[in-house]
Design a protein around this motif. Structure first.
Motif: not given
Length: 280
Positions: A158-177
């Motif tokens: 499956q593919l979902v376009p990013v970012p998943l939400a406003a703010g610039g990060l592709r996903t909310p988990m990006d900074e933790a990663i």
């Protein structure tokens, strides 16, 4: 009526085809979006996006029960539902729009011939996936079996376009990663580059978490920045089901009662619970 694509897409055209088919499928009623309200729940430094479903009954009404004595039709076997078909994808896949989508332009990359959803990904799967990921920026994921959140037994990425939400990060988990701080069982690797490298990396990550045996449940996720494999020991936390998107920081709950439960225990608690204790 828009003409149905019938051949492999040309380089640089998949996104425009996906957008066009989505608009057409919405107009025809073939696409049945699942409407949600989004809440941000901060936990352990991650701004989780928790989507609360507001119209699951539309999906229930849209799914026709099979005729008595007949198995349900596999929607991933040709002929595909015309309004949801986007394109064939080399070497042996097809791109469809997810009929019951939470995210706009949610694409499915399915094998044209039947393969089990809990089978291991192949070099051909990665060739098709990378062909599509080169066309638009997306989060790719694979739910390896029912315990990993798969609801359809026919193999599909499956593919979902990013970012998943406003703010610039592709996903909310990006900074933790990026910090290397994922407090649940996982194996993290570099981005996918080409099919042979991607398939080899996938194998290494599976072995790192003990999921290399076919049928072992796991989630696979990839963006243009990282690749992640997460072993699964259970499908749900209490009554809250989790698929691969949860490990990118995006959860889906059925009602506000489930939302309040997520808020009370913290989303990361759910991720730890369904992946088992470290070293398991």
């Amino acid at each position: 009526m828009a003409e149905r694509p019938r051949t492999f897409f040309e380089r640089g055209t998949l996104w425009s085809s996906l957008v066009e088919r989505t608009a057409h499928a919405l107009a025809s009623g073939a696409l049945v979006p699942i409407r949600t309200e989004v809440e941000v729940v901060e936990h352990e430094g991650v701004p989780f996006l928790v989507r609360v479903v507001s119209n699951l009954e539309r999906k229930a009404k849209a799914v026709q029960p099979p005729s008595e004595g007949k198995p349900p039709k596999n929607p991933f076997i040709p002929p595909y539902e015309e309004d949801l078909f986007v394109s064939l994808v080399p070497p042996a896949h097809a791109c469809l729009i997810n009929k019951f989508n939470v995210f706009d332009h949610h694409a499915l990359i399915i094998t044209q011939a039947y393969e089990e959803q809990d089978s291991l990904l192949t070099a051909a799967d990665f060739e098709a996936l990378l062909t599509c990921m080169a066309e638009f920026d997306a989060l790719a994921f694979y739910n390896g079996g029912r315990i990993a959140g798969a609801s359809q037994p026919h193999k599909h990425l499956q593919l979902v376009p990013v970012p998943l939400a406003a703010g610039g990060l592709r996903t909310p988990m990006d900074e933790a990663i990026a910090r290397g701080r994922l407090p649940f069982r996982h194996a993290l690797g570099p981005p996918l580059q080409e099919p042979a490298q991607a398939h080899a990396l996938y194998g290494e990550l599976l072995r790192a978490v003990g999921c290399e045996k076919p049928g072992t449940p796991y989630n696979f996720l990839a963006t243009r920045q990282w690749t992640l494999v997460v072993p699964r020991t259970q499908e749900a936390f209490e009554s809250i089901s989790l698929n691969a998107l949860a490990f990118a920081g995006s959860l889906l709950v059925k009602n506000r009662e489930q939302l309040e439960r997520v808020r009370a225990v913290g989303p990361m608690t759910l991720l730890r619970a369904v992946t088992g204790p470290p070293g398991a």
